[in-house]
Design an enzyme around this catalytic site. Structure first.
Site, mmCIF file in Angstrom:
data_model
loop_
_atom_site.group_PDB
_atom_site.id
_atom_site.type_symbol
_atom_site.label_atom_id
_atom_site.label_comp_id
_atom_site.label_asym_id
_atom_site.label_seq_id
_atom_site.Cartn_x
_atom_site.Cartn_y
_atom_site.Cartn_z
ATOM 1 C CE LYS A 19 43.784 46.450 39.086
ATOM 2 N NZ LYS A 19 43.584 47.723 39.820
ATOM 3 N NE ARG A 97 45.383 44.010 45.645
ATOM 4 C CZ ARG A 97 44.267 44.271 44.933
ATOM 5 N NH1 ARG A 97 43.778 43.396 44.080
ATOM 6 N NH2 ARG A 97 43.665 45.391 45.082
ATOM 7 N NE ARG A 136 34.867 50.592 40.605
ATOM 8 C CZ ARG A 136 36.085 50.109 40.791
ATOM 9 N NH1 ARG A 136 36.830 49.778 39.750
ATOM 10 N NH2 ARG A 136 36.582 50.004 41.996
ATOM 11 N NE ARG A 169 34.946 46.883 43.757
ATOM 12 C CZ ARG A 169 36.178 46.744 43.295
ATOM 13 N NH1 ARG A 169 36.394 46.592 41.990
ATOM 14 N NH2 ARG A 169 37.196 46.772 44.113
ATOM 15 N NE ARG A 180 39.522 49.031 46.837
ATOM 16 C CZ ARG A 180 38.633 49.299 45.889
ATOM 17 N NH1 ARG A 180 37.559 50.022 46.175
ATOM 18 N NH2 ARG A 180 38.819 48.850 44.682
#
Ligand code: ATP
Ligand code: MG
Length: 226
Positions: A19, A97, A136, A169, A180
């Protein structure tokens, strides 16, 4: 590129679906602004605000903040940004969400005739997502995302624009990430059905990489808004 009518976009996709990446590409191409609820919360954590303190424990465990908290925070941000009413074009990433958030947001937007008019679903295979997350890195102040395989920073460990350090993160560890993903499927995916009650608003785009997805998304954006 200027738009013929205001775009009010919601980007939906599993964590790690890209996203943030799609958003930054759209922003380069179109006269559009974006708000990411995750980035907003991470900035609050970095600045140790009251909201940040509350958010940090929940995010670390891969949980969701209460709907009321999120609706309040995002609504006041939308107001402060001047996105309610008027003819600005904008995109939301990460909010709403849950169905509760969507219903409350709809009420806020309807009151200013600023309803969402483009809901995008990013579909990426789960194996691809899991691999992506391991590589990431993020620049917290800006929300810029890097991937050691697909788009590494120019200088290792540093943000391309500011040269500031990148970080992992805390919620990207494998166990938390699985949680998640499960939350996404249970609570967020049903929003597709919720928004499909508005004819023609939902658009789904599928691909293994952001390079495959982006051109399709851009073409659809051009078709709808320019
Ligand atoms: P990615 O950034 O990889 O696409 P994501 O969508 O799961 O993944 P963020 O949107 O950055 O991640 O959100 C990070 C965390 O912030 C979430 O796991 C959740 O704890 C909290 N959060 C963000 N947005 C919301 C929201 N709308 N409602 C509740 N909690 C939220
Ligand atoms: Mg994100």
């Amino acid at each position: 590129m200027n738009l013929l009518r205001p775009a009010r976009v919601l980007l939906l996709g599993a964590p790690g679906a890209g996203k943030g990446t799609q958003t930054s590409r759209l922003l380069k191409r179109f006269d559009l602004a974006a708000l990411s609820s995750g980035d907003l919360l991470r900035r609050n954590i970095a600045e140790q605000t009251a909201l940040g303190l509350k958010a940090s424990a929940i995010i670390k465990q891969g949980g969701l903040l209460p709907d009321d908290v999120m609706v309040d925070v995002v609504s006041s941000e939308l107001r402060a940004l001047g996105w309610l009413g008027g003819d600005r074009s904008w995109l939301l990433d990460g909010f709403p969400r849950t169905r509760g958030q969507a219903q409350q947001l709809d009420a806020v937007l309807a009151a200013t005739a600023s309803q969402l008019n483009f809901v995008v679903q990013l579909k990426v295979p789960e194996e691809v997502i899991l691999e992506r997350i391991e590589n990431r890195f993020v620049h917290v102040p800006s929300g810029r995302v890097y991937n050691l395989t697909y788009n590494p920073p120019k200088e290792a460990g540093k943000d391309d624009v500011t040269g500031e350090p990148l970080s992992r993160r805390p919620d990207d560890d494998p166990v938390t990430f699985r949680k998640r993903l499960a939350e996404y499927k249970a609570l967020t995916e049903p929003l597709l059905e919720y928004y499909s009650r508005q004819a023609g608003v939902v658009f789904s785009v599928e691909g293994e990489t952001s390079d495959i997805i982006y051109p399709q998304l851009e073409a659809e954006f051009v078709r709808r808004f320019t």
